[in-house]
Design a protein around this motif. Sequence first.
Motif, PDB file in Angstrom:
ATOM      1  N   LYS A  19       0.814  -1.210   0.000  1.00  0.00           N
ATOM      2  CA  LYS A  19       0.000   0.000   0.000  1.00  0.00           C
ATOM      3  C   LYS A  19       0.853   1.270   0.000  1.00  0.00           C
ATOM      4  O   LYS A  19       0.329   2.359  -0.088  1.00  0.00           O
ATOM      5  CB  LYS A  19      -0.928   0.005   1.214  1.00  0.00           C
ATOM      6  N   ARG A  20       2.147   1.124   0.089  1.00  0.00           N
ATOM      7  CA  ARG A  20       3.057   2.257   0.143  1.00  0.00           C
ATOM      8  C   ARG A  20       2.895   3.134  -1.096  1.00  0.00           C
ATOM      9  O   ARG A  20       2.727   2.656  -2.201  1.00  0.00           O
ATOM     10  CB  ARG A  20       4.472   1.698   0.255  1.00  0.00           C
ATOM     11  N   SER A  21       2.944   4.415  -0.875  1.00  0.00           N
ATOM     12  CA  SER A  21       2.849   5.358  -1.986  1.00  0.00           C
ATOM     13  C   SER A  21       4.092   5.263  -2.854  1.00  0.00           C
ATOM     14  O   SER A  21       5.207   5.301  -2.331  1.00  0.00           O
ATOM     15  CB  SER A  21       2.736   6.787  -1.456  1.00  0.00           C
ATOM     16  N   PRO A  22       3.918   5.168  -4.166  1.00  0.00           N
ATOM     17  CA  PRO A  22       5.111   5.163  -5.014  1.00  0.00           C
ATOM     18  C   PRO A  22       5.810   6.519  -4.948  1.00  0.00           C
ATOM     19  O   PRO A  22       5.160   7.566  -4.907  1.00  0.00           O
ATOM     20  CB  PRO A  22       4.566   4.884  -6.416  1.00  0.00           C
ATOM     21  N   LYS A  23       7.112   6.474  -4.916  1.00  0.00           N
ATOM     22  CA  LYS A  23       7.919   7.694  -4.871  1.00  0.00           C
ATOM     23  C   LYS A  23       8.265   8.081  -6.310  1.00  0.00           C
ATOM     24  O   LYS A  23       8.881   7.302  -7.030  1.00  0.00           O
ATOM     25  CB  LYS A  23       9.182   7.464  -4.054  1.00  0.00           C
ATOM     26  N   ILE A  24       7.860   9.281  -6.685  1.00  0.00           N
ATOM     27  CA  ILE A  24       8.014   9.720  -8.068  1.00  0.00           C
ATOM     28  C   ILE A  24       8.960  10.908  -8.157  1.00  0.00           C
ATOM     29  O   ILE A  24       8.855  11.865  -7.396  1.00  0.00           O
ATOM     30  CB  ILE A  24       6.648  10.117  -8.676  1.00  0.00           C
ATOM     31  N   PHE A  25       9.863  10.819  -9.112  1.00  0.00           N
ATOM     32  CA  PHE A  25      10.721  11.951  -9.444  1.00  0.00           C
ATOM     33  C   PHE A  25      10.053  12.656 -10.620  1.00  0.00           C
ATOM     34  O   PHE A  25       9.956  12.101 -11.712  1.00  0.00           O
ATOM     35  CB  PHE A  25      12.124  11.483  -9.828  1.00  0.00           C
ATOM     36  N   LEU A  26       9.570  13.851 -10.391  1.00  0.00           N
ATOM     37  CA  LEU A  26       8.949  14.656 -11.440  1.00  0.00           C
ATOM     38  C   LEU A  26      10.035  15.508 -12.078  1.00  0.00           C
ATOM     39  O   LEU A  26      10.763  16.214 -11.386  1.00  0.00           O
ATOM     40  CB  LEU A  26       7.850  15.539 -10.845  1.00  0.00           C
ATOM     41  N   SER A  27      10.138  15.416 -13.394  1.00  0.00           N
ATOM     42  CA  SER A  27      11.184  16.132 -14.111  1.00  0.00           C
ATOM     43  C   SER A  27      10.559  17.059 -15.145  1.00  0.00           C
ATOM     44  O   SER A  27       9.661  16.663 -15.887  1.00  0.00           O
ATOM     45  CB  SER A  27      12.104  15.115 -14.802  1.00  0.00           C
ATOM     46  N   GLY A  28      11.050  18.290 -15.163  1.00  0.00           N
ATOM     47  CA  GLY A  28      10.581  19.271 -16.133  1.00  0.00           C
ATOM     48  C   GLY A  28      11.629  20.346 -16.308  1.00  0.00           C
ATOM     49  O   GLY A  28      12.497  20.531 -15.451  1.00  0.00           O
ATOM     50  N   SER A  29      11.538  21.051 -17.389  1.00  0.00           N
ATOM     51  CA  SER A  29      12.523  22.076 -17.706  1.00  0.00           C
ATOM     52  C   SER A  29      12.555  23.166 -16.640  1.00  0.00           C
ATOM     53  O   SER A  29      11.518  23.649 -16.192  1.00  0.00           O
ATOM     54  CB  SER A  29      12.198  22.696 -19.067  1.00  0.00           C
ATOM     55  N   ILE A  30      13.759  23.531 -16.262  1.00  0.00           N
ATOM     56  CA  ILE A  30      13.943  24.634 -15.317  1.00  0.00           C
ATOM     57  C   ILE A  30      14.719  25.743 -16.025  1.00  0.00           C
ATOM     58  O   ILE A  30      14.161  26.764 -16.385  1.00  0.00           O
ATOM     59  CB  ILE A  30      14.641  24.148 -14.027  1.00  0.00           C
ATOM     60  N   ARG A  31      15.967  25.516 -16.299  1.00  0.00           N
ATOM     61  CA  ARG A  31      16.761  26.546 -16.973  1.00  0.00           C
ATOM     62  C   ARG A  31      16.464  26.618 -18.468  1.00  0.00           C
ATOM     63  O   ARG A  31      16.725  27.633 -19.102  1.00  0.00           O
ATOM     64  CB  ARG A  31      18.245  26.310 -16.730  1.00  0.00           C
ATOM     65  N   GLY A  32      15.916  25.557 -19.013  1.00  0.00           N
ATOM     66  CA  GLY A  32      15.563  25.545 -20.434  1.00  0.00           C
ATOM     67  C   GLY A  32      14.308  26.346 -20.733  1.00  0.00           C
ATOM     68  O   GLY A  32      13.993  26.604 -21.885  1.00  0.00           O
ATOM     69  N   GLY A  33      13.589  26.732 -19.696  1.00  0.00           N
ATOM     70  CA  GLY A  33      12.363  27.517 -19.860  1.00  0.00           C
ATOM     71  C   GLY A  33      11.275  27.013 -18.930  1.00  0.00           C
ATOM     72  O   GLY A  33      11.079  25.811 -18.807  1.00  0.00           O
ATOM     73  N   ARG A  34      10.594  27.931 -18.292  1.00  0.00           N
ATOM     74  CA  ARG A  34       9.560  27.581 -17.310  1.00  0.00           C
ATOM     75  C   ARG A  34       8.154  27.816 -17.852  1.00  0.00           C
ATOM     76  O   ARG A  34       7.197  27.913 -17.093  1.00  0.00           O
ATOM     77  CB  ARG A  34       9.765  28.399 -16.028  1.00  0.00           C
ATOM     78  N   ILE A 151      -3.161   9.365 -18.383  1.00  0.00           N
ATOM     79  CA  ILE A 151      -1.886   8.672 -18.626  1.00  0.00           C
ATOM     80  C   ILE A 151      -1.089   8.551 -17.326  1.00  0.00           C
ATOM     81  O   ILE A 151      -0.563   7.484 -16.999  1.00  0.00           O
ATOM     82  CB  ILE A 151      -1.060   9.410 -19.705  1.00  0.00           C
ATOM     83  N   ILE A 152      -1.003   9.644 -16.584  1.00  0.00           N
ATOM     84  CA  ILE A 152      -0.245   9.632 -15.322  1.00  0.00           C
ATOM     85  C   ILE A 152      -0.873   8.665 -14.326  1.00  0.00           C
ATOM     86  O   ILE A 152      -0.179   7.856 -13.705  1.00  0.00           O
ATOM     87  CB  ILE A 152      -0.157  11.055 -14.722  1.00  0.00           C
ATOM     88  N   THR A 153      -2.175   8.734 -14.184  1.00  0.00           N
ATOM     89  CA  THR A 153      -2.869   7.875 -13.223  1.00  0.00           C
ATOM     90  C   THR A 153      -2.682   6.402 -13.572  1.00  0.00           C
ATOM     91  O   THR A 153      -2.390   5.577 -12.694  1.00  0.00           O
ATOM     92  CB  THR A 153      -4.366   8.244 -13.158  1.00  0.00           C
ATOM     93  N   GLU A 154      -2.810   6.060 -14.836  1.00  0.00           N
ATOM     94  CA  GLU A 154      -2.618   4.667 -15.258  1.00  0.00           C
ATOM     95  C   GLU A 154      -1.188   4.202 -14.994  1.00  0.00           C
ATOM     96  O   GLU A 154      -0.960   3.068 -14.571  1.00  0.00           O
ATOM     97  CB  GLU A 154      -2.970   4.507 -16.738  1.00  0.00           C
ATOM     98  N   PHE A 155      -0.226   5.075 -15.246  1.00  0.00           N
ATOM     99  CA  PHE A 155       1.180   4.738 -15.005  1.00  0.00           C
ATOM    100  C   PHE A 155       1.417   4.459 -13.519  1.00  0.00           C
ATOM    101  O   PHE A 155       2.054   3.466 -13.160  1.00  0.00           O
ATOM    102  CB  PHE A 155       2.074   5.884 -15.498  1.00  0.00           C
ATOM    103  N   ILE A 156       0.888   5.317 -12.670  1.00  0.00           N
ATOM    104  CA  ILE A 156       1.070   5.161 -11.220  1.00  0.00           C
ATOM    105  C   ILE A 156       0.414   3.867 -10.736  1.00  0.00           C
ATOM    106  O   ILE A 156       0.996   3.119  -9.949  1.00  0.00           O
ATOM    107  CB  ILE A 156       0.490   6.376 -10.456  1.00  0.00           C
ATOM    108  N   LEU A 157      -0.769   3.602 -11.205  1.00  0.00           N
ATOM    109  CA  LEU A 157      -1.477   2.392 -10.775  1.00  0.00           C
ATOM    110  C   LEU A 157      -0.774   1.119 -11.240  1.00  0.00           C
ATOM    111  O   LEU A 157      -0.899   0.074 -10.606  1.00  0.00           O
ATOM    112  CB  LEU A 157      -2.921   2.419 -11.270  1.00  0.00           C
ATOM    113  N   ALA A 158      -0.026   1.211 -12.334  1.00  0.00           N
ATOM    114  CA  ALA A 158       0.674   0.040 -12.870  1.00  0.00           C
ATOM    115  C   ALA A 158       2.015  -0.225 -12.175  1.00  0.00           C
ATOM    116  O   ALA A 158       2.606  -1.282 -12.370  1.00  0.00           O
ATOM    117  CB  ALA A 158       0.895   0.215 -14.371  1.00  0.00           C
ATOM    118  N   LEU A 159       2.478   0.723 -11.379  1.00  0.00           N
ATOM    119  CA  LEU A 159       3.777   0.532 -10.703  1.00  0.00           C
ATOM    120  C   LEU A 159       3.704  -0.575  -9.662  1.00  0.00           C
ATOM    121  O   LEU A 159       2.712  -0.805  -9.037  1.00  0.00           O
ATOM    122  CB  LEU A 159       4.235   1.833 -10.032  1.00  0.00           C
TER     123      LEU A 159
END
Length: 159
Positions: A19-34, A151-159
């Motif tokens: 039941k543990r929450s999956p730990k997710i690393f969220l990645s997105g552009s920072i210096r490349g543009g916000r 898409i995100i929800t399905e990915f998380i549920l499949a982990l």
Amino acid sequence: MKRLEKMEVSEKRIKVSEKRSPKIFLSGSIRGGRQLLGTYRFMFDTLEEAGAEVLSWHVADPELEKTEMRMTEEEIYARDMGLLLKSDALIAEVTVPSTGVGYEICRALVQRIPVLCLYSPDASVSAMVLGNPDHLLDARAYPDKASLKKIITEFILAL
């Protein structure tokens, strides 16, 4: 403790860890543009709603640039790589080209961490992402926020 009691305790531990929450690393552009900060925030909220723990919450923080101005390059690298290594998966928004995001994707794959790359259908996404045959990498276009959430929800549920 009797063998049966040990088995019951062991089964309870397994159920808790399942039941543990999956730990997710969220990645997105920072210096490349916000310019997609609103999308990163939406992704963050979607992940939390799906029961995930977002380790790299700073990506969705509108004050990130101010925070990182007080950090050295080495501190930023150490923070991000430390969080990545604690993650069960990486979810990257790759519409805006970013060397850092590409690096994080590569590091995740080297560590055998599943990666979901998301992008706008009209984006020019790198062939290094779209052409990557690694079964741990999934790249998906999302035409709207409802699709992105699904898409995100399905990915998380499949982990």
